[in-house]
Design an enzyme around this catalytic site. Structure first.
Site, PDB file in Angstrom:
ATOM      1  N   HIS A 148     -24.582  -6.303 -57.346  1.00 17.61           N
ATOM      2  CA  HIS A 148     -25.963  -6.020 -56.942  1.00 17.61           C
ATOM      3  C   HIS A 148     -25.948  -5.042 -55.760  1.00 17.61           C
ATOM      4  O   HIS A 148     -25.291  -5.285 -54.744  1.00 17.61           O
ATOM      5  CB  HIS A 148     -26.634  -7.343 -56.551  1.00 17.61           C
ATOM      6  CG  HIS A 148     -28.087  -7.238 -56.240  1.00 17.61           C
ATOM      7  ND1 HIS A 148     -29.069  -7.240 -57.216  1.00 17.61           N
ATOM      8  CD2 HIS A 148     -28.746  -7.152 -55.057  1.00 17.61           C
ATOM      9  CE1 HIS A 148     -30.271  -7.166 -56.639  1.00 17.61           C
ATOM     10  NE2 HIS A 148     -30.100  -7.105 -55.326  1.00 17.61           N
ATOM     11  N   GLY A 196     -29.199 -12.512 -45.649  1.00 17.04           N
ATOM     12  CA  GLY A 196     -29.041 -13.659 -44.758  1.00 17.04           C
ATOM     13  C   GLY A 196     -30.314 -14.392 -44.392  1.00 17.04           C
ATOM     14  O   GLY A 196     -30.310 -15.194 -43.459  1.00 17.04           O
ATOM     15  N   SER A 210     -25.003 -13.163 -48.522  1.00 14.87           N
ATOM     16  CA  SER A 210     -24.336 -13.839 -47.401  1.00 14.87           C
ATOM     17  C   SER A 210     -23.551 -15.069 -47.848  1.00 14.87           C
ATOM     18  O   SER A 210     -22.486 -15.357 -47.304  1.00 14.87           O
ATOM     19  CB  SER A 210     -25.357 -14.202 -46.324  1.00 14.87           C
ATOM     20  OG  SER A 210     -26.463 -14.861 -46.892  1.00 14.87           O
ATOM     21  N   GLY A 248     -31.498 -15.541 -50.400  1.00 16.86           N
ATOM     22  CA  GLY A 248     -31.254 -16.895 -49.909  1.00 16.86           C
ATOM     23  C   GLY A 248     -30.666 -17.838 -50.940  1.00 16.86           C
ATOM     24  O   GLY A 248     -30.766 -19.055 -50.787  1.00 16.86           O
ATOM     25  N   ASP A 269     -28.217  -3.057 -53.046  1.00 21.70           N
ATOM     26  CA  ASP A 269     -29.522  -3.092 -52.382  1.00 21.70           C
ATOM     27  C   ASP A 269     -29.828  -1.771 -51.693  1.00 21.70           C
ATOM     28  O   ASP A 269     -29.253  -1.447 -50.653  1.00 21.70           O
ATOM     29  CB  ASP A 269     -29.552  -4.234 -51.358  1.00 21.70           C
ATOM     30  CG  ASP A 269     -29.753  -5.582 -52.018  1.00 21.70           C
ATOM     31  OD1 ASP A 269     -30.668  -5.695 -52.854  1.00 21.70           O
ATOM     32  OD2 ASP A 269     -28.992  -6.513 -51.701  1.00 21.70           O
ATOM     33  N   ASP A 274     -33.457 -13.394 -56.272  1.00 19.70           N
ATOM     34  CA  ASP A 274     -32.795 -12.603 -55.230  1.00 19.70           C
ATOM     35  C   ASP A 274     -33.298 -13.012 -53.856  1.00 19.70           C
ATOM     36  O   ASP A 274     -34.467 -12.805 -53.534  1.00 19.70           O
ATOM     37  CB  ASP A 274     -33.063 -11.110 -55.493  1.00 19.70           C
ATOM     38  CG  ASP A 274     -32.288 -10.216 -54.533  1.00 19.70           C
ATOM     39  OD1 ASP A 274     -31.440 -10.731 -53.788  1.00 19.70           O
ATOM     40  OD2 ASP A 274     -32.553  -8.999 -54.551  1.00 19.70           O
ATOM     41  N   MET A 288     -32.456   0.506 -49.684  1.00 16.01           N
ATOM     42  CA  MET A 288     -33.645   0.360 -48.827  1.00 16.01           C
ATOM     43  C   MET A 288     -33.908   1.675 -48.094  1.00 16.01           C
ATOM     44  O   MET A 288     -32.962   2.347 -47.665  1.00 16.01           O
ATOM     45  CB  MET A 288     -33.422  -0.749 -47.804  1.00 16.01           C
ATOM     46  CG  MET A 288     -33.014  -2.086 -48.414  1.00 16.01           C
ATOM     47  SD  MET A 288     -33.006  -3.393 -47.180  1.00 16.01           S
ATOM     48  CE  MET A 288     -32.208  -4.714 -48.113  1.00 16.01           C
ATOM     49  N   HIS A 334     -31.005  -2.319 -57.045  1.00 15.08           N
ATOM     50  CA  HIS A 334     -32.310  -2.853 -56.629  1.00 15.08           C
ATOM     51  C   HIS A 334     -32.941  -1.846 -55.663  1.00 15.08           C
ATOM     52  O   HIS A 334     -32.508  -1.726 -54.511  1.00 15.08           O
ATOM     53  CB  HIS A 334     -32.062  -4.214 -55.956  1.00 15.08           C
ATOM     54  CG  HIS A 334     -33.285  -4.893 -55.463  1.00 15.08           C
ATOM     55  ND1 HIS A 334     -33.252  -6.001 -54.642  1.00 15.08           N
ATOM     56  CD2 HIS A 334     -34.610  -4.634 -55.666  1.00 15.08           C
ATOM     57  CE1 HIS A 334     -34.482  -6.397 -54.357  1.00 15.08           C
ATOM     58  NE2 HIS A 334     -35.322  -5.570 -54.959  1.00 15.08           N
ATOM     59  N   MET A 357     -38.267 -12.217 -56.130  1.00  9.72           N
ATOM     60  CA  MET A 357     -37.744 -12.210 -54.757  1.00  9.72           C
ATOM     61  C   MET A 357     -38.045 -13.557 -54.111  1.00  9.72           C
ATOM     62  O   MET A 357     -39.194 -14.003 -54.094  1.00  9.72           O
ATOM     63  CB  MET A 357     -38.393 -11.102 -53.932  1.00  9.72           C
ATOM     64  CG  MET A 357     -38.072  -9.684 -54.373  1.00  9.72           C
ATOM     65  SD  MET A 357     -36.310  -9.298 -54.454  1.00  9.72           S
ATOM     66  CE  MET A 357     -35.775  -9.629 -52.774  1.00  9.72           C
ATOM     67  N   MET A 361     -35.500  -0.849 -53.283  1.00  4.45           N
ATOM     68  CA  MET A 361     -36.576  -1.271 -52.372  1.00  4.45           C
ATOM     69  C   MET A 361     -37.050  -0.030 -51.640  1.00  4.45           C
ATOM     70  O   MET A 361     -36.840   0.142 -50.429  1.00  4.45           O
ATOM     71  CB  MET A 361     -36.042  -2.351 -51.412  1.00  4.45           C
ATOM     72  CG  MET A 361     -35.814  -3.689 -52.112  1.00  4.45           C
ATOM     73  SD  MET A 361     -34.724  -4.784 -51.185  1.00  4.45           S
ATOM     74  CE  MET A 361     -33.143  -4.140 -51.723  1.00  4.45           C
ATOM     75  N   SER A 371     -24.325  -9.490 -53.865  1.00  6.92           N
ATOM     76  CA  SER A 371     -24.945  -8.324 -53.223  1.00  6.92           C
ATOM     77  C   SER A 371     -23.970  -7.748 -52.213  1.00  6.92           C
ATOM     78  O   SER A 371     -23.588  -8.430 -51.243  1.00  6.92           O
ATOM     79  CB  SER A 371     -26.229  -8.736 -52.503  1.00  6.92           C
ATOM     80  OG  SER A 371     -26.596  -7.701 -51.594  1.00  6.92           O
TER      81      SER A 371
END
Ligand code: DX5
Ligand code: ZN
Length: 218
Positions: free
Chosen positions: A31, A143, A196, A175, A33, A173, A35, A64, A135, A66, A6
């Site tokens: 990936h 993170g 992360s 952690g 992200d 997706d 948002m 992705h 998710m 969101m 990501s």
């Protein structure tokens, strides 16, 4: 197993180099992200940066979304070069129609489920999907700590996809790192997203990809 770094956790002043580094490390997808500050509290990437990522690599772009009312933006992200566009089930009253819209733009379609969202009621749309995203954190930030119960949900999703004979990719997706990668592989995931753990790796993002790869069962 595919690994999809990501870019949310990368150094955006060097986007092209940061994508190049994970490419060199053996990444399979990139990936992205997106948002909107509504569906999630954070605001991140839009079509302009997605286009920048597209110009930096030949790898598939896993976008992705969101965002609320994703239908309004699908064309923009398709034109920006998305290979996959994933919408959240929580914001799509007619998921089948949204998936159809993604396909009509010539893009592969994904659906993501928040940790609290059940796999029930997904039956109708499963046969249409190219990608199902579980998710394993509440979306909004990179993170965050992996929510342990997600592994069982991935196994349940795998059983469901197999029951329908669906060839869809099953992505996890949030952690994800070298400590949980093998368990997710055993649970039936086919794509691991990591931000992360890859971009924060002390030896650099290429080593971050390799460390996750080495943790997998051969
Ligand atoms: C969470 C995003 C994830 C996240 C992954 O809202 O969808 O893709 O950035 O980052 P890590 O691996 O740091 O959880
Ligand atoms: Zn994501």
């Amino acid at each position: 197993m595919k690994i999809a770094p990501s870019i949310l956790s990368c150094d955006f002043s060097r986007l092209g180099e940061e994508i190049g580094a994970v490419n060199e490390g053996g990444a399979d997808w990139i990936h992205v992200d997106v948002m909107d500050g509504h569906f999630v509290p954070n605001i991140t990437i839009g079509p302009v940066i997605t286009r920048g990522a597209r110009c930096s690599t030949d790898l598939p772009l896993d976008v992705h979304l969101m965002i609320e009312t994703p239908e309004r933006y699908l064309q923009s992200f398709a034109e920006a070069g998305a290979t996959f566009m994933t919408v959240h089930a929580e914001v799509c009253p007619d998921l089948m129609a949204t998936v159809g819209q993604i396909h009509s733009l010539g893009v592969k379609a994904g659906v993501a489920l928040n940790p609290e969202t059940s796999l029930e009621e997904m039956d109708d749309v499963l046969g249409e999907l190219d990608l199902l995203v579980i998710m394993s954190v509440n979306p909004g930030f990179g993170g965050q700590a992996y929510i342990p119960g997600s592994t069982e949900k991935v196994a349940e999703a795998r059983r469901l996809l197999d029951r329908y004979g669906s060839p869809a990719e099953l992505e996890v997706d949030g952690g994800v790192d070298a400590n949980n990668a093998a368990d997710l592989q055993s649970a039936g995931a086919s794509v691991l997203v990591a931000g992360s753990a890859i971009y924060g790796h002390p030896e650099g993002p290429g080593a971050g990809v390799r460390t996750i790869r080495e943790a997998l069962l051969s």
